[in-house]
Design a protein around this motif. Structure first.
Motif, PDB file in Angstrom:
ATOM      1  N   ASP A 324       0.853  -1.185   0.000  1.00 22.11           N
ATOM      2  CA  ASP A 324       0.000   0.000   0.000  1.00 22.11           C
ATOM      3  C   ASP A 324       0.888   1.234   0.000  1.00 22.11           C
ATOM      4  O   ASP A 324       2.019   1.205   0.514  1.00 22.11           O
ATOM      5  CB  ASP A 324      -0.914   0.007   1.237  1.00 22.11           C
ATOM      6  CG  ASP A 324      -1.911   1.147   1.199  1.00 22.11           C
ATOM      7  OD1 ASP A 324      -2.678   1.226   0.223  1.00 22.11           O
ATOM      8  OD2 ASP A 324      -1.923   1.966   2.127  1.00 22.11           O
ATOM      9  N   THR A 325       0.380   2.320  -0.581  1.00 23.96           N
ATOM     10  CA  THR A 325       1.144   3.567  -0.617  1.00 23.96           C
ATOM     11  C   THR A 325       0.392   4.667   0.104  1.00 23.96           C
ATOM     12  O   THR A 325      -0.832   4.689   0.134  1.00 23.96           O
ATOM     13  CB  THR A 325       1.404   4.026  -2.061  1.00 23.96           C
ATOM     14  OG1 THR A 325       0.152   4.269  -2.714  1.00 23.96           O
ATOM     15  CG2 THR A 325       2.202   2.994  -2.832  1.00 23.96           C
ATOM     16  N   GLU A 326       1.140   5.588   0.689  1.00 24.85           N
ATOM     17  CA  GLU A 326       0.591   6.828   1.220  1.00 24.85           C
ATOM     18  C   GLU A 326       1.172   7.963   0.398  1.00 24.85           C
ATOM     19  O   GLU A 326       2.370   7.963   0.091  1.00 24.85           O
ATOM     20  CB  GLU A 326       0.948   7.005   2.705  1.00 24.85           C
ATOM     21  CG  GLU A 326       0.456   5.886   3.611  1.00 24.85           C
ATOM     22  CD  GLU A 326      -1.044   5.687   3.575  1.00 24.85           C
ATOM     23  OE1 GLU A 326      -1.771   6.647   3.208  1.00 24.85           O
ATOM     24  OE2 GLU A 326      -1.514   4.586   3.903  1.00 24.85           O
ATOM     25  N   THR A 327       0.310   8.921   0.036  1.00 24.49           N
ATOM     26  CA  THR A 327       0.726   9.950  -0.915  1.00 24.49           C
ATOM     27  C   THR A 327       0.190  11.318  -0.507  1.00 24.49           C
ATOM     28  O   THR A 327      -0.555  11.457   0.462  1.00 24.49           O
ATOM     29  CB  THR A 327       0.200   9.617  -2.323  1.00 24.49           C
ATOM     30  OG1 THR A 327      -1.230   9.677  -2.295  1.00 24.49           O
ATOM     31  CG2 THR A 327       0.642   8.238  -2.773  1.00 24.49           C
ATOM     32  N   THR A 328       0.519  12.291  -1.324  1.00 22.74           N
ATOM     33  CA  THR A 328       0.078  13.670  -1.068  1.00 22.74           C
ATOM     34  C   THR A 328      -1.234  13.995  -1.764  1.00 22.74           C
ATOM     35  O   THR A 328      -1.789  15.080  -1.548  1.00 22.74           O
ATOM     36  CB  THR A 328       1.138  14.661  -1.564  1.00 22.74           C
ATOM     37  OG1 THR A 328       1.369  14.437  -2.971  1.00 22.74           O
ATOM     38  CG2 THR A 328       2.443  14.499  -0.801  1.00 22.74           C
ATOM     39  N   SER A 329      -1.767  13.107  -2.614  1.00 23.32           N
ATOM     40  CA  SER A 329      -2.958  13.429  -3.394  1.00 23.32           C
ATOM     41  C   SER A 329      -3.724  12.166  -3.758  1.00 23.32           C
ATOM     42  O   SER A 329      -3.126  11.095  -3.925  1.00 23.32           O
ATOM     43  CB  SER A 329      -2.564  14.178  -4.684  1.00 23.32           C
ATOM     44  OG  SER A 329      -3.670  14.330  -5.551  1.00 23.32           O
ATOM     45  N   LEU A 330      -5.041  12.294  -3.916  1.00 26.21           N
ATOM     46  CA  LEU A 330      -5.848  11.177  -4.398  1.00 26.21           C
ATOM     47  C   LEU A 330      -5.731  11.010  -5.901  1.00 26.21           C
ATOM     48  O   LEU A 330      -6.129   9.981  -6.444  1.00 26.21           O
ATOM     49  CB  LEU A 330      -7.320  11.392  -4.007  1.00 26.21           C
ATOM     50  CG  LEU A 330      -7.627  11.377  -2.508  1.00 26.21           C
ATOM     51  CD1 LEU A 330      -9.097  11.702  -2.273  1.00 26.21           C
ATOM     52  CD2 LEU A 330      -7.279  10.019  -1.907  1.00 26.21           C
ATOM     53  N   ASP A 331      -5.224  12.014  -6.587  1.00 30.73           N
ATOM     54  CA  ASP A 331      -5.023  11.942  -8.030  1.00 30.73           C
ATOM     55  C   ASP A 331      -3.615  11.416  -8.294  1.00 30.73           C
ATOM     56  O   ASP A 331      -2.630  12.094  -7.993  1.00 30.73           O
ATOM     57  CB  ASP A 331      -5.177  13.331  -8.657  1.00 30.73           C
ATOM     58  CG  ASP A 331      -5.031  13.297 -10.176  1.00 30.73           C
ATOM     59  OD1 ASP A 331      -4.692  12.229 -10.735  1.00 30.73           O
ATOM     60  OD2 ASP A 331      -5.250  14.348 -10.803  1.00 30.73           O
ATOM     61  N   PRO A 332      -3.499  10.202  -8.839  1.00 34.83           N
ATOM     62  CA  PRO A 332      -2.157   9.629  -9.015  1.00 34.83           C
ATOM     63  C   PRO A 332      -1.260  10.428  -9.955  1.00 34.83           C
ATOM     64  O   PRO A 332      -0.037  10.296  -9.898  1.00 34.83           O
ATOM     65  CB  PRO A 332      -2.438   8.222  -9.564  1.00 34.83           C
ATOM     66  CG  PRO A 332      -3.828   8.263 -10.078  1.00 34.83           C
ATOM     67  CD  PRO A 332      -4.559   9.272  -9.267  1.00 34.83           C
TER      68      PRO A 332
END
Length: 899
Positions: A324-332
């Motif tokens: 799983d990844t954690e990111t800064t945005s829901l838009d890849p």
């Protein structure tokens, strides 16, 4: 020494609260289980917290009570118990009995009266705890009786009652009489709320005192009190809980739990976490879920090079790893990687870690590029099996960072969807509740809500660790429960592994590709729509004889139904005349104004949803719009899309086609459209084996013209366009379970004629009639239907006692195999076409899928080869009893290619 407390559980009040509060939980056979889970879980907690106390569970009995005889209108307006709740009650009763807890259901009285009597009859030195969320129970509180709302975590004593209601417990029935109760249909004083009623009772002592001084109370509220005086004593009687019942209290003893029965019920209901907790042998009570089952304290953050090396060894040794990844945005397309979570099993134990790489806090973390470089060989190894929840997103995030993961084994989102597409929600939080009986840390709990929400990169590592690692941990555990189910379901396994899983990366590539939008065209169209809407508005004002807000259902109601006296065809749930599109379309037969309102709404939708919104969605880096395709939404298997939704652009209007004209090809390229011809009718021919349908498709006849000749008793050469249109409505209407009324509305004929057409259709196509009857019978027997390739759609309400729900389920059962098979075919075609494109990426790219249509963007030099390959792969994706036929079109924009 004081006795242990007596705990009285108002289970009926919790039943409804659990039903409405919890997500749509389902058993393996699709039986709803949310209410069972909510009430049973509350009882499990009670058993853990009060292992030796006296606990009695009370339910309302079916049928009327003595209050109905006092006042026939009592609870008269309360709706019937929803079918999805009603079917849970017997199993919940079975669960409670199996725990050994006494279950009390007394006829002719309510659960409140049983609880009141049991509270009154407790020993003088025995405390009583009433577990309830019902405000009426406040009248039972005294020095030894307290209320506990376990869902809210609130405990209420006598002081708490007075603080909340403004009166002591002994005046609650008087208060309820004055304010009334809409739910129970107890009449009160119109316009009197709790504060006014409490003030009167404080001033005058009780209801009798208030009535004695009614003449002293001025204003409209005083008038209302005096007008209500004759029935208020009855209202008090209805609101008063009886505490003098004769009950067989000696029989309410707690017994040892029946573990065998509990295990059978847990298996039946799909409560896997509880099943694991139950011992194989005897037990005196229901064990609570072990806190170590999901132990967030055991999660580790990987913040040193040494720890990363150890992690790599563990990943390589694991049979399968959840990622799983954690990111800064829901838009890849804009998501920067903040961290990576992994979970795996080693020696039978679950292990989960979080590798932070992009947090802005000062805590220790590894460099992002260092981590990606170290993980790249494992991530890109096709032999290293990986799991994910919504892998399409995570894979696109890795692509953005130069990593192209391989070895995607399964996606828990799709496992859940394929097992039961009718479930509400397949997100990880819902899956944790549904399959693990575990509540995940919510995203909002970590980042906050609204304007105060922070970016995940601003969350300290220590706070991010349990949330992030839990996602991978839960994904692994859900897969461990779901994947074994496919072993005994070869049809579902095929759908998952040969259709849905291969499609994940196909859709990811389509989302990455996006589609080019002509901004200038849409700006011109937006201006034109604004002008046309203003013209429409002025014409509507003239017809109405006044100006009004065409966006206001309330004002439209007043014009159409109060002023123009048009017939009310349907009402909203709130009881107001409906002005939805179906109603307006029917009213347009009687007057021009409803048609103008429909036209206005259609233009407003095009303007707001597409002409104005699409230019704002153009990615500044790519110059294209990138929609998001949803695999796990439609119950039939159809794909959907959002941000923007491209499935519902109208194509029958000139303005709708103008929207499609703004979807254009890049310079030097063409848009190539391929559309399955009459796919659902061809599937109907295959599934039904109807001789006439098979012949018509085999010989390449116009199926609508054939139907027109059959139904209207015409020679083939006498079938004109009007007859063909009517036959087309019949052909497709029957697939969707259209009634004679619906067909009559569509064709503008009376119901008798519509029924005659339908009867004649089934006389000519007897195989279709037999197929529909067999499908209904099979669905009723097994509770589901299947597509040609094994996709399953559950229709539990086909056994409903409610005729409307049962009829709807029957229509769904007939339609789902056709619509679902069509969905399977287009998905299989996408996989085949994508494989051809991936052989040589310069061949072009697939950019859109809408209903039965695929759209490719191909270079001009490769157009003919692409046309040939696309047609061959779509028509050859499966072999049916009739040929699959694909129509091709090319153009510089979508409308030209589609036309």
């Amino acid at each position: 020494m004081p006795q242990d407390p007596r705990i009285l559980v108002d289970a009926s009040s919790f039943l409804y609260r659990a039903f409405h509060a919890l997500p749509d939980l389902r058993a393996p056979d699709n039986l709803p289980t949310g209410a069972i889970y909510g009430v049973a879980n509350m009882l499990r907690r009670l058993l853990k917290e009060h292992p030796s106390d006296e606990i009695i569970v009370i339910f309302d009995a079916p049928g009327g009570t003595f209050r109905d005889r006092l006042y026939p209108e009592y609870k008269a307006h309360r709706p019937a118990m929803p079918e999805e709740l009603r079917v849970q009650v017997p199993l919940l009763h079975d669960w409670i009995r199996a725990t050994g807890l006494p279950l009390v259901i007394e006829p002719d009285v309510e659960a409140d009266d049983v609880i009141g009597t049991l509270a009154r009859e407790a020993a003088p030195d025995q405390q009583v705890l009433i577990v309830t969320g019902d405000k009426d129970m406040a009248q039972l509180v005294n020095s030894r009786v307290r209320l506990i709302d376990t869902m809210k975590g609130i405990e209420t004593d006598a002081a708490g009652v007075e603080e909340r209601f403004g009166v002591p417990p002994e005046r609650i029935a008087d208060l309820l009489a004055l304010i009334g109760d809409k739910v129970d249909n107890i009449p009160g004083v119109p316009g009197v709320g709790p504060k006014t009623a409490a003030r009167w009772l404080t001033q005058y002592g009780d209801l009798d005192g208030v009535l004695a001084h009614a003449g002293d109370i001025g204003g409209k509220v005083g008038e209302a009190l005096r007008a209500s005086a004759h029935y208020l004593p009855l209202s008090r009687d209805l609101a008063t809980i009886r505490c003098d019942l004769t009950l067989p209290v000696a029989t309410y003893a707690r017994r040892a739990a029946d573990v065998v029965a509990l295990r059978a019920l847990a298996q039946r209901l799909g409560f896997q976490a509880w099943l694991r907790d139950l011992p194989a042998g005897d037990a005196g009570k229901v064990p609570e879920k072990r806190s170590s089952d999901i132990d967030r304290a055991a999660y580790r953050a990987i913040t040193t090079a040494e720890a990363l090396d150890v992690l790599l060894l563990a990943l390589k040794a694991a049979d399968v790893v959840a990622l799983d990844t954690e990111t800064t945005s829901l838009d890849p397309l804009h998501a920067d990687l903040v961290g990576i979570s992994c979970a795996w099993q080693a020696g039978g134990d679950y292990q989960a870690v979080y590798v932070p790489v992009g947090h802005r806090d000062a805590g220790p973390q590894l460099d992002r590029q260092t981590v990606l470089t170290a993980l790249r060989p494992w991530l890109e190894d096709p032999q290293a099996a990986k799991l994910a929840q919504n892998a399409k997103y995570d894979w696109r995030v890795f692509w953005r960072h130069g990593i192209h993961p391989a070895g995607l084994a399964r996606d828990t989102l799709l496992e859940s969807y394929v097992l039961n597409s009718s479930h509400n929600g397949h997100d990880l939080d819902t899956l944790a509740e549904r399959y693990l009986q575990h509540q995940n840390i919510r995203y909002e709990e970590v980042v906050g809500k609204g304007k105060s929400a922070r970016n995940f990169a601003d969350v300290p590592v220590a706070e991010a660790l349990p949330y992030a690692a839990e996602d991978a941990d839960v994904c692994l555990r859900v897969d461990a429960l779901l994947w074994p189910r496919f072993a005994s379901e070869p049809g579902l396994r095929r759908v998952l592994m040969e259709i849905e899983m291969p499609l994940v990366l196909v859709l990811a590539r389509m989302e990455e590709a996006g589609v080019k939008i002509d901004r200038a065209q849409l700006e011109v169209l937006s201006t034109e729509l604004s002008r046309d809407m203003a013209d429409c508005e002025q014409k509507a004002f003239v017809l109405a004889g006044q100006s009004f807000n065409l966006n206001s259902p309330k004002q439209i109601q007043e014009i159409l139904f109060d002023k123009m006296r048009l017939p009310v065809l349907k009402k909203t749930p709130g009881g107001q005349p409906s002005t939805n599109e179906d109603v307006l379309a029917q009213l347009a037969v009687h007057a021009d104004l409803p048609r103008l309102i429909l036209d206005y709404r259609g233009m407003a939708k095009l303007k707001n949803t597409y002409a104005d919104a699409l230019p704002q969605m153009i990615n500044p880096d790519t110059g294209r719009v990138h929609t998001h395709f949803q695999q796990a939404v439609a119950a039939t298997g159809r794909l959907s899309s959002n941000d923007p939704n491209l499935q519902n652009i109208p194509v029958r209007t000139e303005q709708g086609r103008r929207i499609r004209q703004a979807f254009v090809a890049e310079e030097g390229h063409w848009l190539l459209s391929a559309d399955y011809s009459q796919i659902e009718l061809r599937i109907l021919a295959h599934l039904s084996g109807d001789a006439r349908l098979l012949q018509a498709f085999a010989e390449g006849e116009d199926i609508h013209a054939v139907t027109a000749a059959e139904v209207f008793d015409l020679a083939p050469e006498d079938v004109d366009s009007a007859a063909r249109r009517a036959a087309k409505a019949i052909n497709f209407g029957l697939i969707y379970g259209q009634t004679p009324y619906g067909l009559a509305q569509q064709l503008g004929i009376d119901q008798a004629a519509a029924r005659q057409y339908m009867d004649r259709y089934f006389e000519r196509y007897l195989g279709v009639l037999e197929y529909m009857a067999q499908t209904r019978a099979l669905a009723k027997k097994q509770g589901y239907v299947e597509t040609l390739f094994g996709r399953r759609l559950y229709v539990p309400e086909i056994r409903s006692s409610n005729p409307a729900r049962r009829t709807y389920a029957e229509r769904a059962a007939i339609n789902a195999p056709m619509q679902g098979t069509a969905a399977d075919l287009i998905k299989m075609a996408m996989i085949a076409v994508d494989a051809w494109l991936q052989e040589r990426p310069e061949r072009g790219r697939m950019i859109l899928q809408v209903h039965d249509e695929l759209i490719l963007e191909v270079p001009e030099a490769g157009l003919e080869a692409a046309k040939s390959a696309l047609k061959a792969r779509m028509e050859g994706v499966a072999e049916l009893a009739v040929p699959l036929l694909v129509g091709l079109g090319i153009g510089k924009h979508w409308d030209e290619a589609h036309g």
